[in-house]
Every structure is written in C-alpha cells, then in structure tokens.
Design a protein around this motif. Sequence first.
Motif, mmCIF file in Angstrom:
data_model
loop_
_atom_site.group_PDB
_atom_site.id
_atom_site.type_symbol
_atom_site.label_atom_id
_atom_site.label_comp_id
_atom_site.label_asym_id
_atom_site.label_seq_id
_atom_site.Cartn_x
_atom_site.Cartn_y
_atom_site.Cartn_z
ATOM 1 N N GLU A 94 0.933 -1.128 -0.104
ATOM 2 C CA GLU A 94 -0.024 -0.100 -0.081
ATOM 3 C C GLU A 94 0.831 1.275 0.071
ATOM 4 O O GLU A 94 0.376 2.381 -0.327
ATOM 5 C CB GLU A 94 -0.944 -0.251 1.324
ATOM 6 N N ASP A 95 2.140 1.036 0.185
ATOM 7 C CA ASP A 95 2.977 2.129 0.470
ATOM 8 C C ASP A 95 4.053 2.435 -0.606
ATOM 9 O O ASP A 95 4.904 3.275 -0.381
ATOM 10 C CB ASP A 95 3.721 2.355 1.960
ATOM 11 N N THR A 96 4.132 1.463 -1.725
ATOM 12 C CA THR A 96 4.970 1.770 -2.649
ATOM 13 C C THR A 96 4.555 1.645 -3.986
ATOM 14 O O THR A 96 3.516 0.850 -4.409
ATOM 15 C CB THR A 96 5.928 0.371 -2.572
ATOM 16 N N LEU A 97 4.697 2.741 -4.831
ATOM 17 C CA LEU A 97 4.408 2.823 -6.153
ATOM 18 C C LEU A 97 5.496 2.690 -7.224
ATOM 19 O O LEU A 97 6.503 3.051 -6.851
ATOM 20 C CB LEU A 97 3.689 4.146 -6.630
ATOM 21 N N TYR A 98 5.171 2.071 -8.147
ATOM 22 C CA TYR A 98 6.203 1.811 -9.517
ATOM 23 C C TYR A 98 5.877 2.596 -10.496
ATOM 24 O O TYR A 98 4.648 2.571 -10.680
ATOM 25 C CB TYR A 98 6.450 0.250 -9.595
ATOM 26 N N VAL A 99 6.832 3.099 -11.277
ATOM 27 C CA VAL A 99 6.621 3.704 -12.549
ATOM 28 C C VAL A 99 6.527 2.899 -13.367
ATOM 29 O O VAL A 99 7.430 2.795 -14.452
ATOM 30 C CB VAL A 99 7.713 4.885 -12.725
ATOM 31 N N GLU A 100 5.541 2.014 -13.675
ATOM 32 C CA GLU A 100 5.576 1.010 -14.862
ATOM 33 C C GLU A 100 4.337 0.468 -14.835
ATOM 34 O O GLU A 100 3.414 0.429 -13.920
ATOM 35 C CB GLU A 100 6.434 -0.165 -14.235
ATOM 36 N N GLU A 101 3.896 -0.212 -15.979
ATOM 37 C CA GLU A 101 2.543 -0.960 -16.099
ATOM 38 C C GLU A 101 2.892 -2.313 -15.782
ATOM 39 O O GLU A 101 3.922 -2.966 -16.039
ATOM 40 C CB GLU A 101 2.000 -0.866 -17.636
ATOM 41 N N MET A 102 1.822 -3.276 -15.340
ATOM 42 C CA MET A 102 2.042 -4.610 -14.740
ATOM 43 C C MET A 102 1.619 -5.542 -15.844
ATOM 44 O O MET A 102 0.731 -4.990 -16.540
ATOM 45 C CB MET A 102 1.088 -4.692 -13.655
ATOM 46 N N ASN A 103 2.291 -6.669 -15.980
ATOM 47 C CA ASN A 103 1.839 -7.715 -16.806
ATOM 48 C C ASN A 103 1.380 -8.742 -15.995
ATOM 49 O O ASN A 103 1.017 -8.687 -14.782
ATOM 50 C CB ASN A 103 2.917 -8.157 -17.883
ATOM 51 N N LEU A 104 0.904 -9.981 -16.614
ATOM 52 C CA LEU A 104 0.142 -10.962 -15.999
ATOM 53 C C LEU A 104 0.719 -11.376 -14.669
ATOM 54 O O LEU A 104 0.190 -11.511 -13.657
ATOM 55 C CB LEU A 104 -0.090 -12.164 -16.704
ATOM 56 N N PHE A 105 1.989 -11.943 -14.687
ATOM 57 C CA PHE A 105 2.638 -12.662 -13.576
ATOM 58 C C PHE A 105 2.918 -11.777 -12.412
ATOM 59 O O PHE A 105 2.663 -12.368 -11.439
ATOM 60 C CB PHE A 105 3.854 -13.502 -14.186
ATOM 61 N N PRO A 106 3.472 -10.440 -12.602
ATOM 62 C CA PRO A 106 3.331 -9.749 -11.421
ATOM 63 C C PRO A 106 2.210 -9.399 -10.833
ATOM 64 O O PRO A 106 1.956 -9.305 -9.633
ATOM 65 C CB PRO A 106 4.616 -8.610 -11.910
ATOM 66 N N ILE A 228 -11.836 -1.597 -13.266
ATOM 67 C CA ILE A 228 -11.111 -1.830 -11.898
ATOM 68 C C ILE A 228 -9.752 -2.408 -12.318
ATOM 69 O O ILE A 228 -8.915 -1.821 -11.785
ATOM 70 C CB ILE A 228 -11.970 -2.270 -10.740
ATOM 71 N N THR A 229 -9.844 -3.269 -13.098
ATOM 72 C CA THR A 229 -8.467 -3.984 -13.407
ATOM 73 C C THR A 229 -7.643 -2.994 -14.216
ATOM 74 O O THR A 229 -6.566 -2.915 -13.598
ATOM 75 C CB THR A 229 -8.667 -5.229 -14.464
ATOM 76 N N SER A 230 -7.930 -2.104 -15.000
ATOM 77 C CA SER A 230 -7.175 -1.317 -15.837
ATOM 78 C C SER A 230 -6.818 -0.261 -14.794
ATOM 79 O O SER A 230 -5.592 0.247 -15.008
ATOM 80 C CB SER A 230 -8.165 -0.552 -16.881
ATOM 81 N N GLY A 234 -3.031 -1.317 -14.753
ATOM 82 C CA GLY A 234 -2.708 -0.318 -15.973
ATOM 83 C C GLY A 234 -3.344 -0.953 -17.306
ATOM 84 O O GLY A 234 -3.783 -2.159 -17.199
ATOM 85 N N VAL A 235 -3.216 -0.495 -18.395
ATOM 86 C CA VAL A 235 -3.871 -0.746 -19.640
ATOM 87 C C VAL A 235 -3.188 -1.583 -20.619
ATOM 88 O O VAL A 235 -3.559 -2.036 -21.482
ATOM 89 C CB VAL A 235 -4.389 0.656 -20.220
ATOM 90 N N LEU A 236 -1.767 -1.681 -20.572
ATOM 91 C CA LEU A 236 -0.956 -2.294 -21.535
ATOM 92 C C LEU A 236 -1.158 -3.674 -21.552
ATOM 93 O O LEU A 236 -1.207 -4.313 -22.450
ATOM 94 C CB LEU A 236 0.342 -2.019 -21.262
ATOM 95 N N HIS A 237 -1.400 -4.214 -20.311
ATOM 96 C CA HIS A 237 -1.702 -5.879 -20.205
ATOM 97 C C HIS A 237 -3.127 -5.945 -19.620
ATOM 98 O O HIS A 237 -3.234 -7.044 -19.293
ATOM 99 C CB HIS A 237 -0.822 -6.489 -19.627
ATOM 100 N N MET A 238 -3.866 -5.256 -19.615
ATOM 101 C CA MET A 238 -5.212 -5.031 -19.061
ATOM 102 C C MET A 238 -6.199 -6.420 -19.796
ATOM 103 O O MET A 238 -6.826 -7.119 -18.938
ATOM 104 C CB MET A 238 -5.900 -4.135 -19.241
ATOM 105 N N GLY A 239 -5.984 -6.706 -20.972
ATOM 106 C CA GLY A 239 -6.932 -7.563 -21.407
ATOM 107 C C GLY A 239 -6.697 -9.145 -20.889
ATOM 108 O O GLY A 239 -7.142 -9.855 -20.555
ATOM 109 N N THR A 240 -5.226 -9.172 -20.863
ATOM 110 C CA THR A 240 -4.704 -10.559 -20.462
ATOM 111 C C THR A 240 -4.980 -10.857 -18.837
ATOM 112 O O THR A 240 -5.420 -11.764 -18.452
ATOM 113 C CB THR A 240 -3.367 -10.662 -20.468
ATOM 114 N N ILE A 241 -4.827 -9.693 -18.122
ATOM 115 C CA ILE A 241 -5.094 -9.913 -16.730
ATOM 116 C C ILE A 241 -6.485 -9.781 -16.605
ATOM 117 O O ILE A 241 -6.940 -11.091 -15.601
ATOM 118 C CB ILE A 241 -4.455 -8.485 -16.124
#
Length: 325
Positions: A94-106, A228-230, A234-241
């Motif tokens: 809850e206290d850590t943000l990353y400057v990246e979009e997430m894919n399925l496995f993370p 909510i998922t996006s 994020g939106v880059l791998h939203m379909g897969t997730i």
Amino acid sequence: MGLRQKLIILRNAINFSPWVYTLTLVVLLVLLASPIKLAIKANKEDLERSSQTFLNTSLIKGFISFNSEKSTVENLEDCGEIPSDTICHKPTSEDTLYVEEMNLFPAMRTMNFWLLFVAMLCGMGSGMATINNISQIGESLGYTSVQRSTLVSLWSMWNFLGRFGAGYVSDIFLHRRGWARPLFNILTLATMAAGHTIIGLGFPGNLYLGSVLIGVCYGSQWSLMPAITSEIFGVLHMGTIFYTIAVASPVGSYIFSVRVIGYIYDKESSGKGNLCSGSHCFRISFFILAGVSLFGSLVALVLFIKTRRLYKVVVLRRLQNSRRG
C-alpha cells in the motif's frame, strides 16, 4: 438469446413491413460502426502526444537507472513530481508505487489480483448459476412456460441496464466526487445477496423481483471489473489480466450450478421422479448463494480499503491530467 426472443415476440405481435427490417438493419450497422470514429480520434491524439510521452518516459527511466535506491516512490504524494503522462501503479504494498505498467505474472503475485478473482467468483458465479436454473426454478414454483420464457428474456434487459448503468454511474462519481470504483462493486454484490434471498424465500412473484436485482447486479459486475482491473494494473496488459481473472466466472458457475443447486435439487427430488415442486427445492441453495454474494461484498470491501489511497492520488491525478490535456 434474449434479444432474439424479444424480436420473435415483437414479430409475432406486430406484422412488420419489409422496409422496417431494412431500416432496422441500417440502424444496427450504423450503431456497430459508430465506435470507429472514436478509435480514429483516440489514435490521432495518441500520435500527437507520442513524442512527448516517449521523452517523459526516457527521463524517468534515466532517473531510475541513475539511482536505484530512489526507483520507488515511498510516499504517494511523490507522484506529483512525476510527469503527468507517466502512470504510477501499485503492485505489491500500500505504500510503494512503481513507474511501470504491470503484466500478468507480477499482477498474479499481488493480493489485489486474488481479491478481484474471489469477488468475481462470488458475484458472477452466483449470477450465472441463477440464469442457468431460472426456468427450472419457475417450474418448481408453478410458473407457466410463457412466464418462464419471459423471465429469461427480461434477464437480458436487466443485464444490459446493469452493464450500462454501473459504468455510467461509477464514472460520474469517480470523476465528480472521487469515489473509488470498488465501492460500487461492494454495493452490487450486497444487492445481489438480497436478490438471492428473495428467490430463496419463494413468495408469489419472487422470481420477477429477484431476477431484476440479480440481473442488474450481474451486468454491473461485467462493467465494473474491467475498469477496476485497468485502474489497478494499468492498460498495457489489461486484456490478459482481466480475462485471467474472468476465469472465475465459469468456475463459480460450475461450483454453484452443479455442486450446490444441482446437488440440493436432486436431494430434494429423490423418490419423486427426479422432479421437485415447491419453494423448498431451491430455498437452501439460494440462501447459500446469498451468503456467497455477501462474502464477495466483504472481499470487495477489503479491495476498496487496500486501493483507496491509490484511487485518491494516482487515479484521480491521472483523470485531472487527462482533463488538462
């Protein structure tokens, strides 16, 4: 199937001329083609901003490579120092943000993923179990075949209203009041629990009222979950997730349709020619489904609590930046 049944009912009730069918076809084709304009406009805007976005992303990556100890933003307020076109996401804590979009496995290694999965299993699984058995429920309660067919047709209307209404309403409250979208997931699952309870009580006309509540809430789930998922991953791998999370729907449908409703129905109808009549045939099943939906509402509450700061700072700031753009 619901749309086809409604068209058949209209065709049997009213004798349409051939030009009406032609006009209807043209209108439907126009409606189907209408999103093309939106896609072209969005693509044009993306091309205009692509060079600036690439520059901003390169600057961020260079900053992260230069000092790895500062690659995470320890406080959510630090996102204000990041260029507006860059999106912050919260993959683990809850206290850590990353400057990246997430894919399925993370994404699958986060609690948010599994909270969404369980909420979908409870909501969409119980909703699918209801529509799979609504005709048989009506038969056990003494509904005529016309009434049962009408219930199935009306379900598609409530489903549509839920999909459209939940998306529209949640957008309004998110943009104007900053209400996080998981809040509406809590409300729809709690309302679905009320609908299951109404069907389980078995009073006259219960299927009409219960199917309205469950149908609207079931459609709402299909509108809220992708958004909510996006917003979380994020939106880059939203379909897969999202469609990995959506596996929960058929899994829940099998569990509740076969292992709960089917099992209890067979048990109640034993020694009666495999047929069961009366409200007792489905009472216990739908009280169980009500409990499942209520549990899903509690799971959605946990998701709401875990993501409230993400929505407060990151998602709302993203919306504000998009308005300025």
